[in-house]
Design an enzyme around this catalytic site. Structure first.
Site, short mmCIF file in Angstrom:
data_model
loop_
_atom_site.label_atom_id
_atom_site.label_comp_id
_atom_site.label_asym_id
_atom_site.label_seq_id
_atom_site.Cartn_x
_atom_site.Cartn_y
_atom_site.Cartn_z
N ARG A 64 -17.60 5.72 11.07
CA ARG A 64 -18.52 6.66 11.76
C ARG A 64 -19.74 7.27 11.16
O ARG A 64 -20.44 7.93 11.58
CB ARG A 64 -17.38 7.92 12.09
CG ARG A 64 -16.41 7.56 13.28
CD ARG A 64 -15.45 8.90 13.42
NE ARG A 64 -14.62 9.16 12.28
CZ ARG A 64 -13.55 9.91 11.93
NH1 ARG A 64 -13.44 10.87 13.29
NH2 ARG A 64 -12.96 10.08 11.07
N LYS A 172 0.58 -2.44 7.67
CA LYS A 172 1.65 -1.48 8.12
C LYS A 172 1.08 0.04 8.04
O LYS A 172 0.13 0.53 7.71
CB LYS A 172 2.62 -1.84 6.86
CG LYS A 172 2.61 -0.91 5.57
CD LYS A 172 3.90 -0.93 4.85
CE LYS A 172 3.73 -0.09 3.43
NZ LYS A 172 4.06 1.46 3.99
N HIS A 202 1.37 -5.96 1.33
CA HIS A 202 0.84 -6.35 0.19
C HIS A 202 1.85 -6.77 -0.88
O HIS A 202 1.72 -7.37 -1.95
CB HIS A 202 -0.07 -5.18 -0.39
CG HIS A 202 0.79 -3.96 -0.97
ND1 HIS A 202 1.17 -2.84 -0.38
CD2 HIS A 202 1.03 -3.86 -2.10
CE1 HIS A 202 1.90 -2.04 -0.98
NE2 HIS A 202 1.74 -2.50 -2.15
N LYS A 206 2.31 -10.28 -4.50
CA LYS A 206 2.46 -9.95 -5.74
C LYS A 206 3.04 -11.30 -6.42
O LYS A 206 3.91 -11.95 -5.98
CB LYS A 206 3.34 -8.76 -6.21
CG LYS A 206 2.67 -7.38 -5.85
CD LYS A 206 3.64 -6.33 -5.88
CE LYS A 206 2.95 -5.12 -5.53
NZ LYS A 206 1.84 -4.55 -6.41
N GLU A 240 8.84 5.59 -7.28
CA GLU A 240 7.50 5.92 -7.57
C GLU A 240 7.89 7.15 -8.20
O GLU A 240 8.57 8.06 -8.03
CB GLU A 240 6.74 6.33 -6.35
CG GLU A 240 6.25 4.81 -5.55
CD GLU A 240 5.61 5.14 -4.37
OE1 GLU A 240 4.25 5.04 -4.55
OE2 GLU A 240 6.16 5.48 -3.20
N ASP A 259 8.55 3.86 5.39
CA ASP A 259 7.43 3.50 4.76
C ASP A 259 7.82 2.24 3.87
O ASP A 259 6.73 1.55 3.71
CB ASP A 259 7.30 4.86 3.82
CG ASP A 259 5.64 4.64 3.19
OD1 ASP A 259 4.75 4.01 3.99
OD2 ASP A 259 5.48 4.86 2.17
N HIS A 264 8.56 -3.68 2.84
CA HIS A 264 8.70 -4.09 1.37
C HIS A 264 10.12 -4.67 0.97
O HIS A 264 10.29 -5.52 0.63
CB HIS A 264 8.45 -2.97 0.55
CG HIS A 264 6.87 -2.68 0.74
ND1 HIS A 264 5.96 -3.43 1.29
CD2 HIS A 264 6.24 -1.20 0.32
CE1 HIS A 264 4.79 -2.73 1.39
NE2 HIS A 264 5.02 -1.52 0.67
N LYS A 362 10.15 9.00 -4.19
CA LYS A 362 8.90 9.75 -4.77
C LYS A 362 9.49 10.56 -5.62
O LYS A 362 10.57 10.97 -5.47
CB LYS A 362 7.98 10.00 -3.74
CG LYS A 362 7.35 9.01 -2.68
CD LYS A 362 6.23 9.64 -1.94
CE LYS A 362 5.66 8.69 -1.21
NZ LYS A 362 4.90 7.40 -2.01
#
Length: 517
Positions: A64, A172, A202, A206, A240, A259, A264, A362
């Site tokens: 935009r 995703k 992704h 790896k 994480e 998520d 994954h 997390k």
């Protein structure tokens, strides 16, 4: 004639020669977002810097912002200098920058897509991109339908049948449950044929994930013990040490299970548990992954074999951090989990009786992703000077990130006169064994899109099967939340810990404990 067995790792083409993409245009929608700035544009530069993009390559940004081409080129330049893996070289940048264009407009704006079509046509002629176009949708899933509809209406998704191609790349999440994933597939398949749709996970790009296949199928040493005769359980972890940051708008309502586990971790499970493919052709690899996912079942007792939690505020990493409910943009009545652990079982001959534990969270103790095979104890231990509980258990651990490598844990004799056994580790580290550095996952995946090479991209059947595994768990959690006045399903945990107590209890019921990576 000597009858030689075909090596499944050997490609018909010599992989020692670099694979270079042909002339093409890469269009990135949502080019102003973090993913594009930190990953996609630096990956494009790194490919160009390594000589893997042709002179006839062009990059078009769509967003935009009211930018001219040179404004967008400056944004790409700054992103590359800050985030690229390879050193910045002016000659590589000069060649790449000649093909950089920007189209300003809204997703639903017909005129903007008309300008996009004209821009691409000009590049096809001026840069010799040959009518080959890849459209990368780095945008929220709710915008997929209007974008692919606009591409179809403006003739940008046509299948020419003369060697030219149009491809679409989807990030995703692939839906938020089975029904939405099927609807997404319906929308995209109306515009692009199956072979032209690339779903980005992704993690599959790896090097260390791909090394799972090399470890298993290039070595006679490991495959004989890769079954329920020797393995007693498997733990797949993605931890994480950060919170949600500024992603409240995306993360709340999604949570850790959707998520990470749905994509994954179930993809890692498929690679670790599947049977040997006849080759690494996309069709063969996807077929074996789908077989093992079809055999993967959610727990019969979801209440006993799942756990979820949410991080509190406190001290972590030497600083004060917010709890999840204190993060900006999070509603106080949120029931979203930041930690999820589930047990699944694979109902086939190889893995019958071996529980697979998947966990993600997390604000945990450290950032780490690994696949760990716990091996059974020897049937007889004649070591009177060593307590059984001190001996530990053999384990084979594939470290995906950040300390990429493989660890084998086994018992060895302690020096001295007594026959005392202690657990030791044998380590392989990528950094210490290879001089060349591993490319970023997005480098490999973007190159594969431009080459039309799909083995590392999940097929829609894999995506839908993963939702079939996870949906019963999510439904159970939602029902628990709906019928409870408090929040008994969410077990809080301290930042910097390894998760809620309920996760430890979940493994303890089966006689196991979580690894401390």
């Amino acid at each position: 004639m000597t009858n030689q067995k075909t090596n499944p790792l050997r490609d018909p083409q010599d992989r020692r020669l670099p694979r270079v993409a042909g002339p093409c245009v890469l269009v990135i929608f949502g080019v102003t977002g973090d993913l594009s700035t930190k990953k996609l544009m630096p990956a494009v530069y790194d490919l160009a810097n390594r000589g893997l993009l042709p002179p006839g390559f062009a990059l078009v940004g769509f967003a935009r912002r009211d930018w001219a081409d040179q404004d967008f080129a400056k944004i790409v330049h700054d992103a590359v200098k800050q985030h690229a893996r390879t050193p910045f070289r002016e000659e590589a940048w000069a060649q790449l920058s000649e093909g950089i264009r920007f189209v300003s407009g809204q997703i639903g704006d017909d005129e903007a897509f008309a300008r996009l079509k004209d821009t691409i046509a000009d590049l096809d002629e001026a840069r010799g991109t040959g009518g080959n176009h890849a459209f990368y949708l780095s945008i929220p899933p709710g915008l997929f339908e209007p974008v692919v509809t606009q591409l179809r209406q403006h003739g940008l998704a046509d299948n020419h049948g003369d060697g030219r191609w149009n491809r679409v790349v989807i990030e995703k999440p692939f839906g938020h449950d089975l029904a939405s994933a099927q609807e997404l597939q319906r929308i995209v398949s109306q515009v692009f044929p199956s072979q032209s749709v690339f779903r980005i996970d992704h993690y599959l790009g790896k090097e260390t994930v791909q090394n799972i296949l090399a470890l298993r199928f290039a070595n006679q040493l490991f495959e004989p013990i890769w079954n329920n005769n020797y393995v007693d359980h498997v733990q797949i972890t993605m931890a994480e040490d950060i919170g949600i940051g500024g992603r409240a708008g995306y993360y709340d309502g999604i949570g850790a299970a959707r998520d990470v586990i749905q994509n994954h971790l179930l993809q890692l499970l498929a690679l670790a548990a599947m049977e040997e493919p006849t080759s690494f052709d996309a069709r063969q690899l996807r077929a074996e992954k789908l077989k093992v996912l079809e055999a993967t079942m959610p727990p019969k007792r979801i209440d006993l074999h799942t756990a979820r939690g949410r991080y509190l505020g406190g001290w972590a990493g030497g600083r004060q951090v917010k709890g999840y409910l204190d993060e900006d943009g999070i509603p106080q009545d949120s029931t979203t989990e930041t930690y999820a652990a589930v047990r699944v079982d694979i109902q086939n001959r190889r893995w019958a009786g071996v529980p697979f534990y998947l966990r993600t969270g997390k604000r945990l103790a450290r950032r780490v992703t690994e696949v760990a095979l716990g091996l059974k104890r020897a049937p007889h231990l004649p070591f009177t000077d060593t307590q059984t509980e001190d001996l530990g258990a053999n384990a084979l651990v594939m470290r995906i990130q950040p300390d990429e490598g493989i660890t084998l844990r086994f018992g060895a004799k302690v020096p001295g006169t007594q026959m005392e056994i202690r657990e030791v580790s044998m380590d392989f580290a990528y950094g210490g064994s290879f001089t060349e550095s591993s490319p970023e996952a997005y480098e490999r995946l973007i190159l594969d899109v431009l080459l039309g090479d799909p083995p590392l991209f999940p097929h829609h059947q894999e995506v839908e099967r993963s939702w079939q595994i996870l949906d019963p768990i999510l439904d159970h959690w939602a029902e628990t939340d709906a019928t409870s006045r408090a929040e008994p399903g969410l077990d809080h945990y301290e930042p910097g810990s390894w998760g809620p107590k309920s996760a430890d209890e979940m493994l303890a019921r089966d006689g196991f404990t979580w690894r401390r990576p």
